[in-house]
Scaffold this active site. Structure first.
Site, short mmCIF file in Angstrom:
data_model
loop_
_atom_site.label_atom_id
_atom_site.label_comp_id
_atom_site.label_asym_id
_atom_site.label_seq_id
_atom_site.Cartn_x
_atom_site.Cartn_y
_atom_site.Cartn_z
N SER A 155 0.84 -1.20 0.00
CA SER A 155 0.00 0.00 0.00
C SER A 155 0.87 1.24 0.00
O SER A 155 1.93 1.28 0.64
CB SER A 155 -0.90 0.03 1.23
OG SER A 155 -1.56 1.27 1.36
N TYR A 168 -4.14 -1.15 9.55
CA TYR A 168 -3.90 -1.36 8.12
C TYR A 168 -2.47 -0.96 7.75
O TYR A 168 -1.75 -1.73 7.08
CB TYR A 168 -4.91 -0.55 7.30
CG TYR A 168 -4.75 -0.70 5.81
CD1 TYR A 168 -5.30 -1.80 5.15
CD2 TYR A 168 -4.06 0.25 5.06
CE1 TYR A 168 -5.15 -1.95 3.77
CE2 TYR A 168 -3.91 0.10 3.69
CZ TYR A 168 -4.46 -0.99 3.05
OH TYR A 168 -4.32 -1.14 1.70
#
Length: 276
Positions: A155, A168
């Site tokens: 990410s 996350y």
């Protein structure tokens, strides 16, 4: 396009979104595909997760290009079930050459308020699940003796964090470490291991009220249109979010001959996020 004729690929989180796109692109390049997804709702996830109907559509799209699809409904947090399911699938298709470790979830809460349940769900899926999936896949790629490719989906949040996504972001930092460790350990088997970092991608993980609220906290019931300017302002290139297909092109590049000497790297598909 990379040629993967005669090869078999394994994609986690394949029922929709990026995973579906990766599976279809790999199939279009000639690979048969083992598809894995939980197809259930995890209680702490603040948006609707994939369904069996979504998975049906992915299978149909792979078969539409005349490639075989083996469907596994399995939770990546369960290493024994995952390994057994993949064992059966590889036995059916005869080999494994490519793995794309894509399954992931996010949860949006102010960091001091994140519950243990939410933390464990995100870390369990995004980090432990990626490890269990890669571990199971590596066994079969090594056994084939032909080399291969593994790509973790990371990410852009590992480059610049955003608010209220501690679990996350931590999980994706962990994925970077995993990819580099696997790259080191598997190089002697001619297995290349890399991580692709997508920026905000136009999938259900982004396009949902929980994420909209994060980027438009002062707007009541914000819509896709309401948050688009905020997303657009985050990139150097003029786009609010990239498409799943943009990420799949990077996955294909790494999986094919084009990536034959690329390993241990982080490939950023970020449209210039954070701003150059």
């Amino acid at each position: 396009m990379a040629s993967l004729e005669g090869k078999v690929a394994f994609v986690t989180g394949a029922a929709r979104g990026q995973g579906r796109s990766h599976a279809v692109h790999l199939a279009q390049a000639g690979a048969d595909v083992i598809l894995l997804d939980i197809c259930q709702q995890i209680p702490t996830v603040p948006y609707a997760m994939s369904t069996p109907g979504d998975f049906d559509e992915t299978v149909a799209l792979v078969e539409k290009v005349d490639r075989r699809a083996v469907r596994l409904e399995c939770d990546v947090r369960d290493p024994a079930a995952l390994a057994a399911a993949l064992e059966r699938a590889v036995a059916e298709l005869g080999r494994l050459d490519v793995a794309v470790l894509n399954a992931g979830i996010c949860e949006v809460t102010e960091t001091p308020l994140v519950s243990a349940e939410a933390w464990n769900a995100v870390i369990g899926t995004n980090l432990s699940g990626a490890f269990f999936s890669a571990q199971a896949a590596a066994k079969h790629i090594v056994a084939g003796g032909r080399g291969g490719s593994m790509t973790f989906v990371g990410s852009a949040s590992t480059l610049t964090p955003t608010f209220n996504m501690a679990a996350y972001i931590a999980s994706k930092h962990g994925v970077v470490g995993l990819s580099k460790s696997f790259a080191k350990d598997l190089a002697r088997h001619r297995i290349r291991v890399n991580v692709v970092h997508p920026t905000n991608c136009d999938t259900a993980m982004i396009q949902n009220p929980a994420i909209y609220g994060l980027f438009a906290p002062d707007v009541e019931n914000p819509s896709r249109e309401a948050v688009e300017p905020a997303f657009r302002s985050m990139t150097a290139l003029d786009t609010p979010w990239v498409s799943p297909e943009d990420i799949s092109q990077a996955v294909l590049y790494l999986a094919g001959e084009s990536g034959r000497y690329i390993t241990g790297t982080e490939l950023e598909v970020t449209a210039g996020y954070p701003l150059l």
